[in-house]
Design an enzyme around this catalytic site. Structure first.
Site, PDB file in Angstrom:
ATOM      1  N   GLY A  18       0.733  -1.153   0.041  1.00  0.00           N
ATOM      2  CA  GLY A  18       0.083  -0.098   0.175  1.00  0.00           C
ATOM      3  C   GLY A  18       0.685   1.302  -0.105  1.00  0.00           C
ATOM      4  O   GLY A  18       1.906   1.194   0.643  1.00  0.00           O
ATOM      5  N   ASP A  61      -6.631   7.199  13.450  1.00  0.00           N
ATOM      6  CA  ASP A  61      -6.581   7.124  11.946  1.00  0.00           C
ATOM      7  C   ASP A  61      -6.928   5.609  11.654  1.00  0.00           C
ATOM      8  O   ASP A  61      -6.386   4.928  10.960  1.00  0.00           O
ATOM      9  CB  ASP A  61      -4.901   7.058  11.399  1.00  0.00           C
ATOM     10  CG  ASP A  61      -5.197   7.630   9.915  1.00  0.00           C
ATOM     11  OD1 ASP A  61      -6.259   7.704   9.440  1.00  0.00           O
ATOM     12  OD2 ASP A  61      -4.027   7.393   9.315  1.00  0.00           O
TER      13      ASP A  61
END
Length: 518
Positions: free
Chosen positions: A155, A308
């Site tokens: 990612g 987050d």
């Protein structure tokens, strides 16, 4: 309009300076490397957006029948312009864009939906440059550290990207590497953002998003320190160790630095991947309930919050003892003061119990004042009607959800006022709340009574534990401890009641014990 003209002059001067610099140095340079170019792009986008809104407000009054449609078009056009600028400038700007894309119930829908795609469109760095970062920080060749290193990233994010690798002992790891130029550019980019937000606030006195620049300035240096991230990861793992369904990756400290973080590789599907959950027979309701337990504990009891939790940072994995939740990316945490935590806990208890006076009292303590009703709606993403009737009893309908999102533009100025009034600790919690709600919506799972009871337990425990710390006598201690036990027992009994009324046993009982109809 005079202020806007002055802002345009400043931007033109910056543009001329940038153009002169470019022509002097030649046209074969990477323009994004230069702060003056990134400033020029950001400033130009800000001015164009400001002009569009000024033209709209000068053309239409809010009562005009075409105002809503025209405002929608300007929101959409401006959000696309902002996203394009963020993509070109990269790094810090993408990070801020991602933040905006997480504020579902705090910004107009056009901005949120446009910015959401940045979570999946962060640029990748050249592998050679990333390997150079590893070698500079760890003092060894990549080939000497890893026997395998996948060139395709798992990612890519705004500040770093992650690659799968294997150590000599066969251990599979995930290596998070900071984009080479992010840290060097961050100072200029933050200053650019500060200047433009203040300039827009000067042109539009009702534009009060100074908090966004201030929060970015405070949080970015922390997020760029990967050693701090590793410590956060280990700390939250210890704090939440009683929750056996939670996993955080182990950190390899001998292979980590402030720009490189080597950690255990964890298998799992993204928390919003419904198909993955169907294939592995994982209950979406159980996942949202467990996420709620973790975050209630972090927020109300511990005062130490992972801020987050977007789907790329939360994985689920099937195990023999039930679904496991894997929490990744521990760069951004919020530590809450005890005073804030108490008022926030009491605010939630008031909202769950439909206690309007309690909401007003604790919202005032959080510096919201007369806007306490809107503040309660922002925290819960529910209508005022639902709040006064009981959000634990009244389910969220698609119509109510749409009504709330459409109301954001209507109350944008008041929302902006609240965001500037509340303690800074609240800002990341609001973002975290919205991200968690986004996960619930993706899974088509909405919090029921059980979720609110988990939250109530944590709030009651937080408040009474704090009051116990303030006791100076056995009489006080026993009184508060007894109150705590009674309140928690009432919740447990109510939980049994809810289970009974929703179970097959209850259906059978009603069927066979209800009076015969003559």
């Amino acid at each position: 309009m005079l202020r806007l003209k002055k802002l345009i002059k400043i931007v033109l001067l910056g543009g001329v300076s940038g153009g002169t610099f470019y022509l002097t140095c030649g046209n074969d340079l990477d323009l994004t490397s230069f702060g003056v170019v990134r400033f020029g792009r950001a400033a130009l986008a800000a001015v164009c957006i400001a002009v569009d809104y000024k033209l709209l407000f000068s053309k239409y009054d809010k009562s005009h029948p075409e105002y809503s449609h025209a405002l929608h078009q300007v929101h959409l056009k401006s959000s696309l312009r902002l996203r394009n600028m963020c993509c070109k400038n990269g790094g810090v700007f993408i990070k801020v864009g991602q933040h905006l894309g997480s504020l579902d119930y705090l910004l107009p829908e056009e901005y949120v939906q446009t910015m959401k795609v940045l979570h999946n469109q962060a640029p990748q760095s050249d592998l050679t440059l990333l390997k150079q970062v590893i070698e500079e920080d760890l003092g060894r060749k990549v080939e000497d550290i890893f026997v395998e290193f996948d060139p395709i990233p798992l990612g890519a994010a705004s500040l770093a990207q992650v690659h799968k690798a294997k150590l000599a002992n066969g251990q599979v790891v995930a290596v998070k590497i900071q984009h080479p130029k992010v840290k060097a550019r961050s100072y200029v980019d933050i200053k650019t953002m500060e200047f433009l937000v203040h300039a827009l606030g000067w042109v539009f006195p009702d534009f009060n998003y100074i908090w966004l620049a201030e929060e970015t300035k405070k949080n970015l240096p922390v997020e760029l320190d990967f050693l701090n991230e590793g410590m956060n990861c280990e700390r939250i793992g210890k704090i939440l160790s009683p929750f056996k369904f939670l996993k955080v990756p182990a950190i390899y400290w001998n292979l980590s630095s402030d720009r490189v973080l080597t950690m255990e590789f964890c298998e799992g599907g993204k928390v919003d991947n419904v198909q993955y959950m169907k294939e592995h027979n994982i209950s979406v309701n159980q996942i949202t309930e467990r996420l709620g337990q973790l975050y209630s504990q972090m927020i109300f009891v511990e005062g130490y919050v992972h801020c987050d939790p977007h789907p790329g940072n939360v994985l689920v994995h099937p195990t023999d003892s039930g679904p496991q939740i894997i929490l990744l990316d521990h760069g951004l945490y919020q530590t809450l003061t005890d005073d804030f935590r108490m008022h926030y806990s009491k605010m939630w208890l008031a909202m769950i119990n439909a206690d309007v006076e309690g909401m007003k009292t604790h919202a005032t303590a959080l510096n919201v004042g007369d806007l306490f009703g809107l503040f309660a709606c922002m925290l819960t993403a529910r209508s005022w009607k639902s709040l006064t009737e009981g959000i634990d009893k009244k389910k969220l309908t698609p119509e109510e959800n749409m009504q709330i999102k459409e109301s954001v533009s209507k109350y944008l100025m008041d929302i902006s006022t609240i965001l500037n009034r509340v303690p800074r600790q609240m800002l990341l919690l609001l973002k975290t709340n919205d991200v968690l709600r986004g996960i619930e919506q993706s899974l088509k799972s909405h919090p029921g009574s059980a979720s609110f009871m988990n939250m109530s337990r944590c709030c009651i425990k937080a408040v009474t534990d704090w009051e116990l710390n303030l006791c100076h006598s056995w009489h006080c201690y026993i009184r508060i401890k007894l109150y705590q036990k009674i309140q928690l027992a009432r919740l447990s009994l109510y939980s049994v009641y809810l289970w009974f009324t929703s179970s097959t046993l209850a259906t059978l009982t009603r069927k066979y014990w209800s009076p015969a109809v003559s």
